[in-house]
Design a protein around this motif. Structure first.
Motif, short mmCIF file in Angstrom:
data_model
loop_
_atom_site.label_atom_id
_atom_site.label_comp_id
_atom_site.label_asym_id
_atom_site.label_seq_id
_atom_site.Cartn_x
_atom_site.Cartn_y
_atom_site.Cartn_z
N ASN A 9 0.82 -1.21 0.00
CA ASN A 9 0.00 0.00 0.00
C ASN A 9 0.85 1.26 0.00
OD1 ASN A 9 -1.95 2.12 1.00
ND2 ASN A 9 -3.29 0.33 0.96
N GLU A 10 2.16 1.11 0.00
CA GLU A 10 3.04 2.26 0.07
C GLU A 10 3.08 3.01 -1.26
OE1 GLU A 10 6.92 1.42 1.55
OE2 GLU A 10 6.13 0.14 3.13
N ILE A 11 3.06 4.33 -1.15
CA ILE A 11 3.25 5.18 -2.30
C ILE A 11 4.41 6.11 -2.00
CG2 ILE A 11 0.85 5.01 -3.05
CD1 ILE A 11 0.31 7.72 -1.87
N GLN A 12 4.93 6.75 -3.02
CA GLN A 12 6.09 7.63 -2.88
C GLN A 12 5.69 9.06 -3.23
OE1 GLN A 12 9.03 6.33 -1.71
NE2 GLN A 12 7.82 4.47 -1.53
N PHE A 13 6.52 10.00 -2.80
CA PHE A 13 6.30 11.38 -3.20
C PHE A 13 6.60 11.53 -4.68
CE2 PHE A 13 6.68 12.42 1.36
CZ PHE A 13 5.57 13.27 1.48
N GLN A 14 5.76 12.26 -5.36
CA GLN A 14 5.97 12.57 -6.77
C GLN A 14 7.15 13.52 -6.90
OE1 GLN A 14 2.37 13.35 -9.02
NE2 GLN A 14 3.26 15.25 -9.76
N VAL A 15 7.18 14.51 -6.02
CA VAL A 15 8.25 15.51 -6.00
C VAL A 15 8.27 16.11 -4.60
CG1 VAL A 15 6.78 17.40 -6.82
CG2 VAL A 15 9.22 17.48 -7.25
N THR A 61 -0.62 22.88 5.43
CA THR A 61 0.11 22.02 4.50
C THR A 61 -0.42 20.60 4.66
OG1 THR A 61 2.07 23.42 4.65
CG2 THR A 61 2.39 21.20 3.78
N VAL A 62 -0.76 20.01 3.53
CA VAL A 62 -1.31 18.66 3.53
C VAL A 62 -0.49 17.76 2.60
CG1 VAL A 62 -3.66 19.42 4.04
CG2 VAL A 62 -2.93 19.18 1.67
N ILE A 63 -0.61 16.48 2.83
CA ILE A 63 -0.07 15.49 1.91
C ILE A 63 -1.25 14.96 1.13
CG2 ILE A 63 1.11 13.27 1.68
CD1 ILE A 63 2.44 13.88 4.43
N ILE A 64 -1.25 15.21 -0.17
CA ILE A 64 -2.33 14.73 -1.03
C ILE A 64 -1.85 13.43 -1.65
CG2 ILE A 64 -3.88 15.23 -2.95
CD1 ILE A 64 -3.23 18.22 -2.52
N ARG A 65 -2.60 12.36 -1.39
CA ARG A 65 -2.21 11.03 -1.89
C ARG A 65 -3.21 10.55 -2.95
NH1 ARG A 65 -1.64 7.10 3.03
NH2 ARG A 65 -3.66 7.98 3.59
N ASN A 66 -2.68 9.98 -4.01
CA ASN A 66 -3.47 9.45 -5.11
C ASN A 66 -3.24 7.95 -5.18
OD1 ASN A 66 -4.74 8.79 -7.49
ND2 ASN A 66 -3.32 9.89 -8.81
N TYR A 67 -4.24 7.18 -4.72
CA TYR A 67 -4.12 5.72 -4.79
C TYR A 67 -5.06 5.18 -5.87
CZ TYR A 67 -2.74 1.16 -3.05
OH TYR A 67 -2.20 -0.10 -2.94
N THR A 68 -4.94 5.80 -7.06
CA THR A 68 -5.72 5.36 -8.22
C THR A 68 -4.75 5.03 -9.34
OG1 THR A 68 -5.93 7.51 -9.34
CG2 THR A 68 -7.52 7.04 -7.58
N GLU A 69 -5.29 4.44 -10.38
CA GLU A 69 -4.47 4.09 -11.54
C GLU A 69 -4.45 5.22 -12.57
OE1 GLU A 69 -5.98 0.36 -12.94
OE2 GLU A 69 -5.26 -0.71 -11.16
N LYS A 70 -5.03 6.36 -12.23
CA LYS A 70 -5.13 7.48 -13.16
C LYS A 70 -4.46 8.72 -12.59
CE LYS A 70 -9.48 5.83 -14.99
NZ LYS A 70 -10.88 6.10 -15.22
N ILE A 71 -4.04 9.61 -13.47
CA ILE A 71 -3.55 10.91 -13.06
C ILE A 71 -4.74 11.71 -12.54
CG2 ILE A 71 -2.61 13.11 -13.89
CD1 ILE A 71 -0.95 11.50 -15.89
N VAL A 72 -4.56 12.35 -11.41
CA VAL A 72 -5.62 13.18 -10.83
C VAL A 72 -5.27 14.64 -11.11
CG1 VAL A 72 -6.69 13.95 -8.67
CG2 VAL A 72 -6.23 11.52 -9.05
N PHE A 104 -0.58 6.54 -7.78
CA PHE A 104 0.16 5.96 -6.65
C PHE A 104 1.31 6.86 -6.19
CE2 PHE A 104 -1.56 2.53 -9.29
CZ PHE A 104 -2.54 2.09 -8.42
N LYS A 105 1.05 8.17 -6.20
CA LYS A 105 2.04 9.16 -5.76
C LYS A 105 1.40 10.10 -4.76
CE LYS A 105 5.40 7.93 -8.52
NZ LYS A 105 6.66 7.42 -8.05
N ALA A 106 2.24 10.90 -4.13
CA ALA A 106 1.78 11.89 -3.16
C ALA A 106 2.55 13.18 -3.37
CB ALA A 106 2.01 11.38 -1.74
N ILE A 107 1.92 14.29 -2.98
CA ILE A 107 2.60 15.58 -3.03
C ILE A 107 2.30 16.35 -1.74
CG2 ILE A 107 2.51 15.76 -5.55
CD1 ILE A 107 0.29 17.90 -5.12
N LEU A 108 3.17 17.29 -1.43
CA LEU A 108 2.93 18.26 -0.35
C LEU A 108 2.32 19.49 -1.00
CD1 LEU A 108 6.20 18.31 1.78
CD2 LEU A 108 3.95 17.61 2.55
#
Length: 133
Positions: A9-15, A61-72, A104-108
């Motif tokens: 279930n782990e995702i990584q930061f996009q940037v 400041t939030v961490i926005i996480r995308n656990y989908t197979e599509k670009i959000v 499957f990425k996250a951003i601040l």
């Protein structure tokens, strides 16, 4: 070609911000790894840091996480910040055209809610944020 779901279930930061130290980067990655697991198809906003500026502006400041197979693609987001006692502290409508989060990425991301009225009930110790309709 769709992105494959990570093995765990782990995702990584996009940037991450360019001006952070290696220790700060490692700490952010640790925090991201310790967040609650996500459900398939979920996008969520996890509180990271809230502060009041000298001008009484609330920066959340939030961490926005995308656990989908599509670009959000996020364009307009209505948000409410709640305090430790589940009371609404402030709300705002944010126009953030061009914010994309890869699968499957996250951003601040920091939202500036502008000037807030500070009184004795204003408690950010256990704050959280919700997207509202």
């Amino acid at each position: 070609m769709p992105t494959k779901r990570p093995e765990s279930n782990e995702i990584q930061f996009q940037v991450l911000p360019e001006n952070i130290t290696e220790n700060q980067r490692q700490e952010l990655e640790r925090i991201l790894a310790e967040l609650p697991a996500m459900k398939d198809g979920e996008v969520n906003f996890q509180p990271f840091q809230a502060q009041i500026t000298n001008e009484s502006d609330l920066l959340a400041t939030v961490i926005i996480r995308n656990y989908t197979e599509k670009i959000v693609n996020l364009e307009q987001i209505p948000l409410v910040v709640y305090g430790a006692q589940q009371e609404e502290l402030t709300r705002g409508q944010f126009d953030i055209k061009g914010l994309t989060i890869e699968p499957f990425k996250a951003i601040l991301w920091t939202f500036n809610f502008g000037h807030v009225l500070l009184d004795s009930s204003f408690d950010l110790s256990g704050w959280y944020i919700n997207v509202v309709q």
